[in-house]
Scaffold this active site. Structure first.
Site, PDB file in Angstrom:
ATOM      1  CE1 TYR A   1     -16.021 -34.068  35.118  1.00  0.00           C
ATOM      2  CE2 TYR A   1     -14.227 -35.258  34.058  1.00  0.00           C
ATOM      3  CZ  TYR A   1     -15.440 -34.591  33.972  1.00  0.00           C
ATOM      4  OH  TYR A   1     -16.058 -34.458  32.760  1.00  0.00           O
TER       5      TYR A   1
ATOM      6  CB  ALA B   1       5.151 -37.289  47.891  1.00  0.00           C
TER       7      ALA B   1
ATOM      8  N   GLY C   1      -8.532  -6.513   7.012  1.00  0.00           N
ATOM      9  CA  GLY C   1      -7.477  -7.177   6.237  1.00  0.00           C
ATOM     10  C   GLY C   1      -7.899  -8.541   5.740  1.00  0.00           C
TER      11      GLY C   1
ATOM     12  CG  ASN D   1       1.680  -8.258   6.336  1.00  0.00           C
ATOM     13  OD1 ASN D   1       0.523  -7.873   6.469  1.00  0.00           O
ATOM     14  ND2 ASN D   1       2.677  -7.430   6.127  1.00  0.00           N
TER      15      ASN D   1
ATOM     16  CE1 TYR E   1      -5.816 -31.084  39.330  1.00  0.00           C
ATOM     17  CE2 TYR E   1      -7.282 -32.760  40.207  1.00  0.00           C
ATOM     18  CZ  TYR E   1      -7.091 -31.574  39.526  1.00  0.00           C
ATOM     19  OH  TYR E   1      -8.172 -30.877  39.049  1.00  0.00           O
TER      20      TYR E   1
ATOM     21  NE  ARG F   1       0.549 -11.383   2.843  1.00  0.00           N
ATOM     22  CZ  ARG F   1       1.085 -10.171   2.744  1.00  0.00           C
ATOM     23  NH1 ARG F   1       2.351 -10.045   2.397  1.00  0.00           N
ATOM     24  NH2 ARG F   1       0.382  -9.092   3.013  1.00  0.00           N
TER      25      ARG F   1
ATOM     26  N   GLY G   1      -9.169   0.170  -0.280  1.00  0.00           N
ATOM     27  CA  GLY G   1      -8.056   1.011   0.132  1.00  0.00           C
ATOM     28  C   GLY G   1      -8.263   1.628   1.503  1.00  0.00           C
TER      29      GLY G   1
ATOM     30  CD  GLN H   1     -12.615  -1.284   3.404  1.00  0.00           C
ATOM     31  OE1 GLN H   1     -11.926  -2.046   4.089  1.00  0.00           O
ATOM     32  NE2 GLN H   1     -12.085  -0.478   2.499  1.00  0.00           N
TER      33      GLN H   1
HETATM   34  C1  UD1 Z   1       0.182   1.138   4.382  1.00  0.00           C
HETATM   35  C2  UD1 Z   1       0.401   2.583   3.973  1.00  0.00           C
HETATM   36  C3  UD1 Z   1       1.902   2.812   3.799  1.00  0.00           C
HETATM   37  C4  UD1 Z   1       2.624   2.492   5.089  1.00  0.00           C
HETATM   38  C5  UD1 Z   1       2.306   1.076   5.541  1.00  0.00           C
HETATM   39  C6  UD1 Z   1       2.827   0.868   6.937  1.00  0.00           C
HETATM   40  C7  UD1 Z   1      -1.537   3.306   2.683  1.00  0.00           C
HETATM   41  C8  UD1 Z   1      -2.081   3.540   1.324  1.00  0.00           C
HETATM   42  N1  UD1 Z   1      -0.290   2.820   2.743  1.00  0.00           N
HETATM   43  O1  UD1 Z   1       0.615   0.325   3.286  1.00  0.00           O
HETATM   44  O2  UD1 Z   1       2.161   4.157   3.436  1.00  0.00           O
HETATM   45  O3  UD1 Z   1       4.022   2.652   4.917  1.00  0.00           O
HETATM   46  O4  UD1 Z   1       0.879   0.867   5.587  1.00  0.00           O
HETATM   47  O5  UD1 Z   1       2.623  -0.434   7.350  1.00  0.00           O
HETATM   48  O6  UD1 Z   1      -2.203   3.568   3.653  1.00  0.00           O
HETATM   49  N2  UD1 Z   1      -7.179  -1.951   5.158  1.00  0.00           N
HETATM   50  C9  UD1 Z   1      -8.547  -2.001   5.248  1.00  0.00           C
HETATM   51  N3  UD1 Z   1      -9.279  -1.847   4.119  1.00  0.00           N
HETATM   52  C10 UD1 Z   1      -8.697  -1.601   2.918  1.00  0.00           C
HETATM   53  C11 UD1 Z   1      -7.292  -1.590   2.838  1.00  0.00           C
HETATM   54  C12 UD1 Z   1      -6.559  -1.746   3.986  1.00  0.00           C
HETATM   55  O7  UD1 Z   1      -9.123  -2.183   6.330  1.00  0.00           O
HETATM   56  O8  UD1 Z   1      -9.432  -1.464   1.947  1.00  0.00           O
HETATM   57  C13 UD1 Z   1      -6.394  -2.126   6.399  1.00  0.00           C
HETATM   58  C14 UD1 Z   1      -5.595  -3.418   6.384  1.00  0.00           C
HETATM   59  O9  UD1 Z   1      -6.298  -4.455   7.022  1.00  0.00           O
HETATM   60  C15 UD1 Z   1      -4.357  -3.035   7.188  1.00  0.00           C
HETATM   61  C16 UD1 Z   1      -4.192  -1.554   6.920  1.00  0.00           C
HETATM   62  O10 UD1 Z   1      -5.442  -1.094   6.465  1.00  0.00           O
HETATM   63  O11 UD1 Z   1      -4.569  -3.217   8.555  1.00  0.00           O
HETATM   64  C17 UD1 Z   1      -3.081  -1.224   5.945  1.00  0.00           C
HETATM   65  O12 UD1 Z   1      -3.373  -1.780   4.691  1.00  0.00           O
HETATM   66  P1  UD1 Z   1      -2.265  -2.466   3.818  1.00  0.00           P
HETATM   67  O13 UD1 Z   1      -2.878  -2.913   2.561  1.00  0.00           O
HETATM   68  O14 UD1 Z   1      -1.513  -3.453   4.618  1.00  0.00           O
HETATM   69  O15 UD1 Z   1      -1.335  -1.217   3.491  1.00  0.00           O
HETATM   70  P2  UD1 Z   1       0.211  -1.235   3.128  1.00  0.00           P
HETATM   71  O16 UD1 Z   1       0.369  -1.522   1.679  1.00  0.00           O
HETATM   72  O17 UD1 Z   1       0.989  -2.021   4.081  1.00  0.00           O
HETATM   73 CA    CA Z   2       0.596  -3.645   5.651  1.00  0.00          CA
END
Ligand code: UD1
Ligand code: CA
Length: 453
Positions: free
Chosen positions: A373, A366, A14, A230, A352, A18, A83, A78
């Protein structure tokens, strides 16, 4: 089911901006443990033997941290965040080793219930190819919607790709998915990026698998399973839920919490039955409490072992290495660090004790301080069984007080005291009759002269 092999893939690449933090999002803690480590624990509790952690590019900090909470996990990078399906495929090498069950979890969803994972695995064992853990909510915005037809799950539609009609669906994807290992790579490789975000969505494998006639099912769990963190407000919300669960568990196991909502546990707090915890008590990591102890209000305890029937606080601070044996007492405004307080010993007020042993039944007056130290090194103080340390004494370590030793109050003790000896380490008192009155008159006359002049 335990015979089935299982790989858990935890996505933790992630961006985390935020959180407004220099620390990666999933390393922010709940009950003192990084949120991703909570996910690891849940996976382990659900019987998942192998672990793959998908981390972002250059996440050295993550690797280092993972060594602690998941030493056996294999980390995959990654490089680009394309995604959730793309992220899962970063662990391709692990998936291709061949597992019966693959669990996919998010590192920022720390309240995952091992039972929800186990239930999903059970559905795989019964023949499902994809299992989605869903939850129902009045406010589904932001979540992928579970689209069902004739009782079968046919697709997950992300919010941004939903029609107005689909947006009304309140059954949502919690983010937890279980996939049959033998089909996982084939399904993932068919995922494209034709959607509103242009990402490779893990959720698309539902539609792909359903279209090929595979059994795809939703398994319902509580909302907490899906609570994604988040920002720090959500972090506090998750902490609150975690603490509420833990307090209830403690009470049901025989611990009295007089004001449960004011007591904070650590992820690893162990606390025995018939212990009473008063209000506003904080447990940091590494605390073990046996049975029948009393922890009075406003105590701060970490890294401490507390044996049966001890009495701690109010306002006590026990730091790492504090080791209280049966019936020991550490009272108000006392700090104990790296010290054994043996059976029945009392450290009752404003004291202490650091780097020390206090023998059984000893009484520490007391205001006693172990001066452990010198600004460079730490030194040890040994206090024998049944010793009596008079109030307001400084014990300058290294030093030992023998069994039954008696220290006059106000002493500064720099040399060891043998068993049963009496030691004074203070200036002798002088009393000058009438001198107090004389002094007062002199001062008052001087003050009057200054006023006039
Ligand atoms: C995702 C789900 C959604 C679900 C929601 C629940 C998908 C496409 N969507 O949406 O259906 O309702 O979670 O919370 O899966 N991550 C990676 N690499 C990436 C993208 C994401 O490691 O390229 C990790 C993020 O760090 C996170 C998790 O995958 O921990 C979910 O990704 P995020 O972008 O938060 O998905 P949502 O839009 O919340
Ligand atoms: Ca999420």
């Amino acid at each position: 089911m335990s015979q089935r092999t299982c790989l858990s893939i935890i996505l933790a690449a992630g961006e985390g901006t935020r959180m407004k933090s220099a620390v990666p999002k999933v390393l922010h803690t709940i009950a003192g443990l990084p949120m991703v480590a909570h996910v690891v624990k849940a996976a382990e509790a659900a019987g998942s033997g192998e672990l793959a952690l998908v981390i972002g590019h250059g996440a050295d900090e993550m690797r280092k941290a993972a060594l602690k909470f998941a030493p056996k996990a294999e980390a995959f990078v990654q490089e680009k965040r394309l995604g959730t399906a793309h992220a899962v495929l970063a662990a391709r090498a692990a998936i291709s080793k061949g597992y019966d069950d693959i669990l996919v979890m998010f590192g920022d969803t720390p309240l995952i219930d091992p039972e929800a994972l186990a239930a999903a695995r059970l559905k795989l064992a019964e023949g499902a190819v994809v299992v989605v853990v869903g939850f129902r909510t009045e406010n589904p915005s932001g979540y992928g919607r579970l689209i069902e037809k004739a009782g079968k799950l046919v697709a997950i539609r992300e919010e941004k790709d939903c029609s107005d009609e689909e947006k009304k669906i309140t059954f949502c994807n919690g983010g937890l998915m279980a996939v049959a290992g033998r089909h996982a790579l084939k399904l993932l490789d068919q995922v494209g990026s034709k959607n509103a975000k242009g990402e490779y969505y893990l959720t698309d494998i539902v539609e792909i698998a359903a279209a090929q006639g595979f059994d795809v099912v939703a398994s319902e769990a509580s909302f907490e399973n899906a609570l994604g963190i988040n920002n720090r407000a959500e972090l506090a919300q998750a902490e609150g839920i975690w603490q509420a669960r833990r307090r209830r568990e403690a009470m049901l196991s025989g611990v009295t919490l007089i004001a449960p909502e004011t007591v904070f546990f650590s992820h690893d707090t162990e606390i025995g039955a018939d212990t009473i915890v008063e209000s506003n008590v904080w447990f940091g990591p590494g605390v073990k409490i046996a049975t029948g102890a009393k922890i009075h209000a406003f105590s701060h305890i970490e890294g401490a072992t507390i044996a049966s029937n001890c009495d701690v606080g109010p306002f006590a601070r026990l730091r790492p290495g504090a080791d209280l044996r049966n019936k020991a007492k550490v009272g108000n405004f006392c700090e104990v660090k790296q010290a054994i307080v043996e059976e029945g010993a009392k450290v009752n007020h404003l004291t202490y004790i650091g780097d020390a042993r206090i023998g059984a039944g000893a009484n520490i007056g007391a205001g006693t301080i172990t001066c452990n130290y010198d600004g460079y090194s730490k030194f040890f103080t040994d206090i024998g069984e049944g010793a009596f340390i008079g109030s307001n004494s400084s014990l300058v370590a290294p030093v030992s007080i023998g069994k039954g030793g008696y220290i006059a109050s106000g002493s500064v003790i720099t040399e060891s005291v043998p068993d049963d000896a009496l030691a004074f380490g203070r200036a002798r008192q002088r009393t000058l009759p009438g001198k107090g009155k004389e002094l007062r008159e002199r001062f008052s006359q001087a003050a009057a002269a200054r006023k006039k002049g």
